[in-house]
Design an enzyme around this catalytic site. Sequence first.
Site, PDB file in Angstrom:
ATOM      1  CD  GLU A 110      -4.471 -10.022   3.523  1.00  0.00           C
ATOM      2  OE1 GLU A 110      -4.504  -9.046   4.284  1.00  0.00           O
ATOM      3  OE2 GLU A 110      -3.676 -10.096   2.557  1.00  0.00           O
ATOM      4  CG  ASP A 145      -7.293  -6.812   3.241  1.00  0.00           C
ATOM      5  OD1 ASP A 145      -8.008  -6.311   2.368  1.00  0.00           O
ATOM      6  OD2 ASP A 145      -6.113  -6.490   3.412  1.00  0.00           O
ATOM      7  CG  HIS A 182      -1.921  -1.093   1.252  1.00  0.00           C
ATOM      8  ND1 HIS A 182      -2.928  -1.223   0.325  1.00  0.00           N
ATOM      9  CD2 HIS A 182      -2.054  -2.147   2.101  1.00  0.00           C
ATOM     10  CE1 HIS A 182      -3.651  -2.293   0.604  1.00  0.00           C
ATOM     11  NE2 HIS A 182      -3.141  -2.878   1.663  1.00  0.00           N
TER      12      HIS A 182
END
Length: 258
Positions: free
Chosen positions: A150, A176, A46
């Site tokens: 996740e 997530d 990210h």
Amino acid sequence: MKKNAIKEKIKRGEQVLGVFLGINSPPLVEMLGYAGFDFVVIDDEHGAFSPSELENIIRTADSVGLVPIVRVSYDPSSIQKALDRGAKGVQVPMVNTKEDALDVVKRAKFPPYGNRGVSYSTRPARYGKDSGKPYLDESNENVMIIVHIETLSAASNFEAIATVPGIDLAFIGSTDLSVNMGYQLEGASHPEVQKVISELFIKGKELDVPIGTVASNSEAANVAFDKGAKFVCIVLNNVITTALSDVISASKATQSVK
């Protein structure tokens, strides 16, 4: 080649604390090291890092005793590039099946355990001063491989994923997971999400697989450690923004009193 300090600590049953870093700031990494954190996870999933910036962050972490881990992107070469820059381990998102886990190990390990490409001119090989079987064996031993659990698919395949030889730790990505389960509004605090997380901690203990997770602050980190987490990663952006907001709130409160 030095031993991977956090990998060794976890093997001894110790708990380690680090942060997620998505900001290209070597001075901030120095502050983290001087503060006493065990590791930093450089977020290439990210965050915004070029390969050269990634290497500079890793170099800075090394200089202050932080173990540098990279949360890799979805680019197939991301694991190779992170390790060739000098990362001591990788965190791999969205590992949902045993086949995914096997592929991660193959990408992160040199033969005979994997198919990571070999170069002795990279930083971890001291630009050619280290080479051959000793370097390859030490790299295979020291690299830390962390897989993200996740999604519900990953949770249901936990045993098959976590017991793949070479996987060192299973990391619960609670945000997530909550979105994958359909609880975008309630997030990880939803009882159904917490139920899955609790089951993963139980399975990890039964299988002797260390569990890692994310925490928003020190209080949440202590809760995770109490649950049995060996590897807790605090979100640095949350710590910084909360601290800045607290300064503003305190300053305004002081002004209103005058």
